[in-house]
Scaffold this motif. Structure first.
Motif, PDB file in Angstrom:
ATOM      1  N   GLU A 134      51.663 -99.812 -82.949  1.00  0.00           N
ATOM      2  CA  GLU A 134      50.912-100.957 -82.770  1.00  0.00           C
ATOM      3  C   GLU A 134      50.885-101.560 -81.291  1.00  0.00           C
ATOM      4  N   SER A 135      52.242-101.750 -80.721  1.00  0.00           N
ATOM      5  CA  SER A 135      52.556-102.165 -79.351  1.00  0.00           C
ATOM      6  C   SER A 135      51.935-101.082 -78.472  1.00  0.00           C
ATOM      7  N   ARG A 136      52.057 -99.790 -78.638  1.00  0.00           N
ATOM      8  CA  ARG A 136      51.630 -98.734 -77.722  1.00  0.00           C
ATOM      9  C   ARG A 136      50.150 -98.638 -77.487  1.00  0.00           C
ATOM     10  N   HIS A 137      49.527 -98.877 -78.996  1.00  0.00           N
ATOM     11  CA  HIS A 137      47.844 -99.011 -79.096  1.00  0.00           C
ATOM     12  C   HIS A 137      47.395-100.043 -78.119  1.00  0.00           C
ATOM     13  N   SER A 138      48.218-101.318 -78.526  1.00  0.00           N
ATOM     14  CA  SER A 138      47.563-102.478 -77.612  1.00  0.00           C
ATOM     15  C   SER A 138      47.892-102.192 -76.393  1.00  0.00           C
ATOM     16  N   ALA A 139      48.757-101.615 -75.710  1.00  0.00           N
ATOM     17  CA  ALA A 139      48.933-101.406 -74.208  1.00  0.00           C
ATOM     18  C   ALA A 139      48.147-100.740 -73.745  1.00  0.00           C
ATOM     19  N   ASP A 140      47.629 -99.568 -74.579  1.00  0.00           N
ATOM     20  CA  ASP A 140      46.613 -98.600 -74.061  1.00  0.00           C
ATOM     21  C   ASP A 140      45.154 -99.311 -74.060  1.00  0.00           C
ATOM     22  N   VAL A 141      44.929-100.120 -74.888  1.00  0.00           N
ATOM     23  CA  VAL A 141      43.437-100.981 -74.930  1.00  0.00           C
ATOM     24  C   VAL A 141      43.455-101.741 -73.689  1.00  0.00           C
ATOM     25  N   ASN A 142      44.641-102.578 -73.635  1.00  0.00           N
ATOM     26  CA  ASN A 142      44.704-103.438 -72.460  1.00  0.00           C
ATOM     27  C   ASN A 142      44.624-102.522 -71.242  1.00  0.00           C
ATOM     28  N   GLU A 143      45.252-101.451 -71.147  1.00  0.00           N
ATOM     29  CA  GLU A 143      44.944-100.810 -69.890  1.00  0.00           C
ATOM     30  C   GLU A 143      43.392-100.354 -69.766  1.00  0.00           C
ATOM     31  N   ILE A 144      42.882 -99.933 -70.792  1.00  0.00           N
ATOM     32  CA  ILE A 144      41.353 -99.733 -70.366  1.00  0.00           C
ATOM     33  C   ILE A 144      40.565-100.824 -70.159  1.00  0.00           C
ATOM     34  N   VAL A 145      40.943-101.860 -70.606  1.00  0.00           N
ATOM     35  CA  VAL A 145      40.065-103.241 -70.459  1.00  0.00           C
ATOM     36  C   VAL A 145      40.568-103.502 -68.853  1.00  0.00           C
ATOM     37  N   ALA A 146      42.017-103.379 -68.547  1.00  0.00           N
ATOM     38  CA  ALA A 146      41.915-103.612 -67.026  1.00  0.00           C
ATOM     39  C   ALA A 146      41.588-102.728 -66.142  1.00  0.00           C
ATOM     40  N   SER A 147      41.279-101.549 -66.474  1.00  0.00           N
ATOM     41  CA  SER A 147      40.654-100.595 -65.604  1.00  0.00           C
ATOM     42  C   SER A 147      39.270-100.792 -65.476  1.00  0.00           C
ATOM     43  N   SER A 170      39.772 -86.437 -71.420  1.00  0.00           N
ATOM     44  CA  SER A 170      40.891 -86.113 -72.343  1.00  0.00           C
ATOM     45  C   SER A 170      41.542 -84.710 -71.825  1.00  0.00           C
ATOM     46  N   ASP A 171      42.799 -84.621 -72.116  1.00  0.00           N
ATOM     47  CA  ASP A 171      43.479 -83.157 -71.622  1.00  0.00           C
ATOM     48  C   ASP A 171      44.701 -83.021 -72.468  1.00  0.00           C
ATOM     49  N   SER A 172      44.540 -82.020 -73.427  1.00  0.00           N
ATOM     50  CA  SER A 172      45.650 -81.777 -74.213  1.00  0.00           C
ATOM     51  C   SER A 172      46.392 -82.929 -75.217  1.00  0.00           C
ATOM     52  N   GLY A 173      45.400 -83.914 -75.740  1.00  0.00           N
ATOM     53  CA  GLY A 173      45.770 -84.743 -76.236  1.00  0.00           C
ATOM     54  C   GLY A 173      46.010 -86.256 -75.671  1.00  0.00           C
ATOM     55  N   ASN A 174      46.378 -86.196 -74.350  1.00  0.00           N
ATOM     56  CA  ASN A 174      46.454 -87.449 -73.778  1.00  0.00           C
ATOM     57  C   ASN A 174      44.985 -87.342 -73.041  1.00  0.00           C
ATOM     58  N   TRP A 175      44.872 -88.760 -72.465  1.00  0.00           N
ATOM     59  CA  TRP A 175      43.600 -89.080 -71.781  1.00  0.00           C
ATOM     60  C   TRP A 175      43.982 -89.659 -70.224  1.00  0.00           C
ATOM     61  N   VAL A 176      42.952 -89.397 -69.366  1.00  0.00           N
ATOM     62  CA  VAL A 176      43.033 -89.979 -68.163  1.00  0.00           C
ATOM     63  C   VAL A 176      42.110 -90.784 -67.796  1.00  0.00           C
ATOM     64  N   ILE A 177      42.304 -92.019 -67.240  1.00  0.00           N
ATOM     65  CA  ILE A 177      41.402 -92.922 -66.490  1.00  0.00           C
ATOM     66  C   ILE A 177      41.317 -92.893 -65.142  1.00  0.00           C
ATOM     67  N   GLU A 178      40.243 -92.611 -64.602  1.00  0.00           N
ATOM     68  CA  GLU A 178      40.311 -92.648 -63.150  1.00  0.00           C
ATOM     69  C   GLU A 178      39.011 -93.721 -62.629  1.00  0.00           C
ATOM     70  N   PHE A 212      45.299 -93.587 -64.189  1.00  0.00           N
ATOM     71  CA  PHE A 212      46.300 -94.146 -65.439  1.00  0.00           C
ATOM     72  C   PHE A 212      46.054 -92.829 -66.335  1.00  0.00           C
ATOM     73  N   GLN A 213      47.352 -92.378 -66.951  1.00  0.00           N
ATOM     74  CA  GLN A 213      47.158 -91.347 -67.801  1.00  0.00           C
ATOM     75  C   GLN A 213      48.280 -92.115 -68.829  1.00  0.00           C
ATOM     76  N   SER A 214      47.631 -91.616 -70.080  1.00  0.00           N
ATOM     77  CA  SER A 214      48.387 -92.167 -71.166  1.00  0.00           C
ATOM     78  C   SER A 214      49.468 -91.016 -71.708  1.00  0.00           C
ATOM     79  N   GLY A 215      50.571 -91.819 -71.879  1.00  0.00           N
ATOM     80  CA  GLY A 215      51.628 -91.018 -72.531  1.00  0.00           C
ATOM     81  C   GLY A 215      51.760 -90.930 -73.914  1.00  0.00           C
ATOM     82  N   PHE A 216      50.970 -91.387 -74.608  1.00  0.00           N
ATOM     83  CA  PHE A 216      50.945 -91.638 -76.066  1.00  0.00           C
ATOM     84  C   PHE A 216      49.796 -90.869 -76.757  1.00  0.00           C
ATOM     85  N   SER A 217      50.009 -89.650 -77.254  1.00  0.00           N
ATOM     86  CA  SER A 217      48.957 -88.898 -77.642  1.00  0.00           C
ATOM     87  C   SER A 217      48.216 -89.389 -78.978  1.00  0.00           C
TER      88      SER A 217
END
Length: 156
Positions: free
Chosen positions: A42-55, A76-84, A100-105
């Motif tokens: 849950e913490s990783r999910h929230s962190a990724d959602v917050n990173e998308i909103v911040a971006s 998306s690239d091999s399970g991870n996603w990238v925001i530019e 930003f690249q997600s480290g949590f697939s």
């Protein structure tokens, strides 16, 4: 004085006491580990959602600050996603402002692009997500709405 007849003091733990303590610790640990995994997910999910909103907010603010169109792209690239976040001046090389690249697939974000104009609004027709809603899936389903004024909102 008789040195050989000291009274014996009982110190330490018996084998039974140690075994009971170990069993109690093991039972408590097996009950706590699944809850801890959920908490971490849950913490990783929230962190990724917050990173998308911040971006999204960053892209919008940069568009206003630079007085030119700024693009946010999720790929998306091999399970991870990238925001530019970048400036793309009509086919020339893009100037990347933030990446930003997600480290949590486990968290899945659909590919897409949104473009912000110099007033911070979404450029009409530039949002590749339907109704400009980003569906983030993972431990739970979270939706991020980007209004036409360019403001991101989290919809649970």
């Amino acid at each position: 004085m008789n040195v050989g007849n000291w009274p014996r003091c009982k110190t330490g733990f018996t084998l039974i006491e140690l075994l009971v303590t170990i069993i109690v610790v093991v039972v408590l640990a097996t009950m706590a580990i699944p809850s801890f995994r959920t908490l971490v997910g849950e913490s990783r999910h929230s962190a990724d959602v917050n990173e998308i909103v911040a971006s999204l907010s960053y892209a919008r603010n940069e568009a206003v600050k630079r007085r030119e169109d700024v693009v946010l792209e999720v790929s998306s690239d091999s399970g991870n996603w990238v925001i530019e976040v970048f400036i793309d001046p009509d086919g020339e090389d893009k100037e990347i402002l933030r990446s930003f690249q997600s480290g949590f697939s486990q968290v899945v974000v659909p590919d897409g692009i949104v473009k912000f104009n110099s007033s911070g609004s979404v450029v009409a027709g530039s949002c590749e997500w339907g109704d400009c809603v980003i569906e983030v899936s993972g431990w739970r389903q979270t939706r991020i709405q980007v209004s036409m004024s360019g403001r991101p909102y989290i919809i649970e």
